[in-house]
Design a protein around this motif. Structure first.
Motif, PDB file in Angstrom:
ATOM      1  N   MET A   1       0.820  -1.217   0.000  1.00 16.81           N
ATOM      2  CA  MET A   1       0.000   0.000   0.000  1.00 16.81           C
ATOM      3  C   MET A   1       0.860   1.277   0.000  1.00 16.81           C
ATOM      4  SD  MET A   1      -3.361  -0.711   0.102  1.00 16.81           S
ATOM      5  CE  MET A   1      -4.350   0.388   1.110  1.00 16.81           C
ATOM      6  N   GLU A   2       2.179   1.119   0.182  1.00 17.92           N
ATOM      7  CA  GLU A   2       3.049   2.291   0.206  1.00 17.92           C
ATOM      8  C   GLU A   2       2.999   3.062  -1.112  1.00 17.92           C
ATOM      9  OE1 GLU A   2       3.933  -0.701   1.162  1.00 17.92           O
ATOM     10  OE2 GLU A   2       4.465  -0.512   3.283  1.00 17.92           O
ATOM     11  N   ASN A   3       2.932   2.343  -2.232  1.00 17.84           N
ATOM     12  CA  ASN A   3       2.856   3.000  -3.539  1.00 17.84           C
ATOM     13  C   ASN A   3       1.567   3.810  -3.683  1.00 17.84           C
ATOM     14  OD1 ASN A   3       5.312   1.957  -4.344  1.00 17.84           O
ATOM     15  ND2 ASN A   3       4.420   0.167  -5.350  1.00 17.84           N
ATOM     16  N   ILE A   4       0.493   3.264  -3.130  1.00 18.39           N
ATOM     17  CA  ILE A   4      -0.796   3.960  -3.183  1.00 18.39           C
ATOM     18  C   ILE A   4      -0.754   5.217  -2.318  1.00 18.39           C
ATOM     19  CG2 ILE A   4      -3.243   3.786  -2.556  1.00 18.39           C
ATOM     20  CD1 ILE A   4      -3.025   0.796  -3.347  1.00 18.39           C
ATOM     21  N   LEU A   5      -0.178   5.080  -1.134  1.00 15.41           N
ATOM     22  CA  LEU A   5      -0.046   6.244  -0.254  1.00 15.41           C
ATOM     23  C   LEU A   5       0.781   7.328  -0.935  1.00 15.41           C
ATOM     24  CD1 LEU A   5      -0.453   7.643   2.449  1.00 15.41           C
ATOM     25  CD2 LEU A   5       1.558   6.433   3.309  1.00 15.41           C
TER      26      LEU A   5
ATOM     27  N   ILE B   1      -6.660   6.941 -10.513  1.00 12.49           N
ATOM     28  CA  ILE B   1      -7.580   5.905 -10.048  1.00 12.49           C
ATOM     29  C   ILE B   1      -7.279   4.570 -10.712  1.00 12.49           C
ATOM     30  CG2 ILE B   1     -10.009   5.174 -10.113  1.00 12.49           C
ATOM     31  CD1 ILE B   1     -10.749   8.131  -9.676  1.00 12.49           C
ATOM     32  N   GLU B   2      -7.025   4.621 -12.000  1.00 12.54           N
ATOM     33  CA  GLU B   2      -6.688   3.384 -12.727  1.00 12.54           C
ATOM     34  C   GLU B   2      -5.394   2.770 -12.205  1.00 12.54           C
ATOM     35  OE1 GLU B   2      -6.683   4.838 -16.721  1.00 12.54           O
ATOM     36  OE2 GLU B   2      -8.782   4.251 -17.080  1.00 12.54           O
ATOM     37  N   LYS B   3      -4.420   3.612 -11.887  1.00 10.11           N
ATOM     38  CA  LYS B   3      -3.150   3.119 -11.353  1.00 10.11           C
ATOM     39  C   LYS B   3      -3.343   2.501  -9.969  1.00 10.11           C
ATOM     40  CE  LYS B   3       1.246   2.356 -11.094  1.00 10.11           C
ATOM     41  NZ  LYS B   3       1.854   1.267 -11.908  1.00 10.11           N
ATOM     42  N   ILE B   4      -4.124   3.168  -9.126  1.00 15.14           N
ATOM     43  CA  ILE B   4      -4.402   2.643  -7.788  1.00 15.14           C
ATOM     44  C   ILE B   4      -5.143   1.318  -7.881  1.00 15.14           C
ATOM     45  CG2 ILE B   4      -5.795   3.029  -5.698  1.00 15.14           C
ATOM     46  CD1 ILE B   4      -5.073   6.022  -5.985  1.00 15.14           C
ATOM     47  N   LEU B   5      -6.111   1.252  -8.782  1.00 13.03           N
ATOM     48  CA  LEU B   5      -6.850   0.002  -8.975  1.00 13.03           C
ATOM     49  C   LEU B   5      -5.916  -1.122  -9.401  1.00 13.03           C
ATOM     50  CD1 LEU B   5      -9.549  -1.530  -9.139  1.00 13.03           C
ATOM     51  CD2 LEU B   5      -9.721  -0.776 -11.523  1.00 13.03           C
ATOM     52  N   GLU B   6      -5.016  -0.815 -10.325  1.00 15.51           N
ATOM     53  CA  GLU B   6      -4.051  -1.817 -10.791  1.00 15.51           C
ATOM     54  C   GLU B   6      -3.197  -2.340  -9.627  1.00 15.51           C
ATOM     55  OE1 GLU B   6       0.041  -1.915 -13.496  1.00 15.51           O
ATOM     56  OE2 GLU B   6      -1.453  -0.343 -13.857  1.00 15.51           O
ATOM     57  N   LEU B   7      -2.730  -1.430  -8.784  1.00 15.94           N
ATOM     58  CA  LEU B   7      -1.909  -1.819  -7.636  1.00 15.94           C
ATOM     59  C   LEU B   7      -2.698  -2.671  -6.641  1.00 15.94           C
ATOM     60  CD1 LEU B   7      -0.055   1.578  -7.029  1.00 15.94           C
ATOM     61  CD2 LEU B   7       0.980  -0.542  -7.861  1.00 15.94           C
ATOM     62  N   LEU B   8      -3.951  -2.305  -6.411  1.00 18.69           N
ATOM     63  CA  LEU B   8      -4.783  -3.052  -5.460  1.00 18.69           C
ATOM     64  C   LEU B   8      -5.115  -4.445  -5.976  1.00 18.69           C
ATOM     65  CD1 LEU B   8      -7.191  -0.207  -4.291  1.00 18.69           C
ATOM     66  CD2 LEU B   8      -5.520  -1.407  -2.870  1.00 18.69           C
TER      67      LEU B   8
ATOM     68  N   ILE C   1      -7.791  18.573   4.359  1.00 16.90           N
ATOM     69  CA  ILE C   1      -9.079  18.450   3.675  1.00 16.90           C
ATOM     70  C   ILE C   1      -8.879  17.902   2.260  1.00 16.90           C
ATOM     71  CG2 ILE C   1      -9.309  20.771   2.657  1.00 16.90           C
ATOM     72  CD1 ILE C   1     -12.279  20.622   3.661  1.00 16.90           C
ATOM     73  N   THR C   2      -7.774  18.298   1.597  1.00 16.12           N
ATOM     74  CA  THR C   2      -7.470  17.719   0.279  1.00 16.12           C
ATOM     75  C   THR C   2      -7.132  16.243   0.411  1.00 16.12           C
ATOM     76  OG1 THR C   2      -6.649  19.856  -0.511  1.00 16.12           O
ATOM     77  CG2 THR C   2      -6.030  17.916  -1.781  1.00 16.12           C
ATOM     78  N   LEU C   3      -6.371  15.915   1.436  1.00 22.73           N
ATOM     79  CA  LEU C   3      -6.048  14.509   1.681  1.00 22.73           C
ATOM     80  C   LEU C   3      -7.309  13.711   1.974  1.00 22.73           C
ATOM     81  CD1 LEU C   3      -3.984  12.241   2.083  1.00 22.73           C
ATOM     82  CD2 LEU C   3      -3.678  13.026   4.449  1.00 22.73           C
ATOM     83  N   TYR C   4      -8.207  14.300   2.737  1.00 25.06           N
ATOM     84  CA  TYR C   4      -9.465  13.612   3.057  1.00 25.06           C
ATOM     85  C   TYR C   4     -10.294  13.351   1.797  1.00 25.06           C
ATOM     86  CZ  TYR C   4     -13.952  12.579   5.243  1.00 25.06           C
ATOM     87  OH  TYR C   4     -15.126  11.997   5.598  1.00 25.06           O
ATOM     88  N   LYS C   5     -10.319  14.314   0.893  1.00 19.78           N
ATOM     89  CA  LYS C   5     -11.035  14.129  -0.367  1.00 19.78           C
ATOM     90  C   LYS C   5     -10.435  12.955  -1.146  1.00 19.78           C
ATOM     91  CE  LYS C   5     -12.218  19.036  -0.869  1.00 19.78           C
ATOM     92  NZ  LYS C   5     -11.927  20.279  -1.632  1.00 19.78           N
ATOM     93  N   ASN C   6      -9.111  12.919  -1.230  1.00 18.77           N
ATOM     94  CA  ASN C   6      -8.447  11.842  -1.974  1.00 18.77           C
ATOM     95  C   ASN C   6      -8.624  10.489  -1.292  1.00 18.77           C
ATOM     96  OD1 ASN C   6      -7.462  13.313  -4.199  1.00 18.77           O
ATOM     97  ND2 ASN C   6      -5.736  14.077  -3.009  1.00 18.77           N
ATOM     98  N   LEU C   7      -8.580  10.479   0.031  1.00 23.12           N
ATOM     99  CA  LEU C   7      -8.809   9.227   0.764  1.00 23.12           C
ATOM    100  C   LEU C   7     -10.259   8.760   0.622  1.00 23.12           C
ATOM    101  CD1 LEU C   7      -6.792   9.894   4.051  1.00 23.12           C
ATOM    102  CD2 LEU C   7      -6.202   8.275   2.224  1.00 23.12           C
ATOM    103  N   SER C   8     -11.177   9.700   0.473  1.00 22.00           N
ATOM    104  CA  SER C   8     -12.575   9.333   0.268  1.00 22.00           C
ATOM    105  C   SER C   8     -12.776   8.668  -1.091  1.00 22.00           C
ATOM    106  CB  SER C   8     -13.475  10.572   0.388  1.00 22.00           C
ATOM    107  OG  SER C   8     -13.430  11.089   1.698  1.00 22.00           O
ATOM    108  N   ILE C   9     -12.061   9.150  -2.093  1.00 27.55           N
ATOM    109  CA  ILE C   9     -12.103   8.480  -3.401  1.00 27.55           C
ATOM    110  C   ILE C   9     -11.498   7.088  -3.285  1.00 27.55           C
ATOM    111  CG2 ILE C   9     -11.223   8.535  -5.775  1.00 27.55           C
ATOM    112  CD1 ILE C   9     -11.307  11.612  -5.594  1.00 27.55           C
TER     113      ILE C   9
END
Length: 263
Positions: free
Chosen positions: A1-5, A23-30, A89-97
């Motif tokens: 998960m370090e790459n995603i963070l 999003i596509e990159k995060i999905l690929e990593l997950l 708040i920006t981090l929270y938005k990204n974590l919500s996605i």
């Protein structure tokens, strides 16, 4: 998960929101990390569909993101969070996605768990598949698959930001509040009794006989820790409900202008 963070943290440092490429990159990593290549084939973006932020189809093995609802979620966050700096708040938005993605990925993971594990979670998921129209509105808040996907996705986010908690002030408490809100979902206090989500799910779904397989005996509180009972929708005491609800309300009043609904 370090790459995603790193993806999320770098975007946040630039005061940017995750885009489709991210999003596509995060999905690929997950998918690689969770070994879900046989369960998720691609991601699709559409504009709007009802009140859902995203969905997963176990037939097409596709995750669909509904862009208009994601934008609405981001706007709701902007208008709802109190006492938080711009970075958080920006981090929270990204974590919500990310949470939206993790939720749908967990539905794919549930397919893997159900047919490849011999565990309590696998049993609950297999039993829930036997309830007809288990995602109907009247059953949604009790549905084991939905509750598991919500709670586990927030657990993952809490674990993820544990690596940067020393850089954060309010956000860890906000994420914990979001998790607690999901844990309490489906529990209701009525007539000196706290209703039980998993019991309501199978009862309203006309499959009450399946509850026998779960052995919800009187010593359930000794057998399972509170967090596990929350996760599986098992019985909790009036005292546990009262303490948890008080904690939730206090945090919501402190950190939120109004409640954010993430489905």
């Amino acid at each position: 998960m370090e790459n995603i963070l790193k993806i999320i943290y770098d975007k946040t440092l630039n005061n940017s929101i995750l885009n489709l490429k991210d999003i596509e990159k995060i999905l690929e990593l997950l998918v690689i990390e969770k070994e879900l290549n046989n369960y998720i084939l691609n991601i699709n973006v559409q504009n709007i569909r009802g009140i859902n932020l995203a969905s997963y189809s176990n037939y097409t093995k596709k995750i669909t993101i509904y862009a208009d609802m994601i934008h609405q979620m981001i706007n709701d966050i902007e208008n709802s969070i109190l006492n938080i700096n711009d970075f958080e708040i920006t981090l929270y938005k990204n974590l919500s996605i990310l949470q939206v993605l993790l939720h749908e990925i967990e539905h794919a993971n549930q397919q893997k768990i159900a047919y490849n594990e011999n565990s309590l979670e696998a049993l609950i998921i297999r039993l829930s598949y036997l309830v007809k129209n288990g995602y109907d509105e009247k059953l949604y808040e009790y549905c084991p698959e939905e509750r598991l996907a919500e709670i586990k996705s927030f657990e993952e986010i809490i674990s993820l930001i544990g690596n940067i908690n020393n850089k954060l002030t309010v956000l860890p408490d906000i994420i914990e509040t979001e998790k607690l809100k999901r844990q309490l979902g489906g529990y209701h206090y009525r007539n000196f009794f706290v209703s039980v989500p998993i019991v309501d799910y199978f009862t309203i779904g006309n499959k009450k006989d399946l509850l026998a397989a779960l052995e919800l005996s009187s010593n359930i509180q000794e057998k399972y820790e509170l967090n596990d009972r929350f996760k599986f929708g098992f019985p909790i005491s009036v005292s546990e409900y009262s303490i948890s609800m008080k904690k939730l309300i206090l945090s919501l009043n402190t950190n939120f202008n109004n409640r954010i609904n993430i489905k």
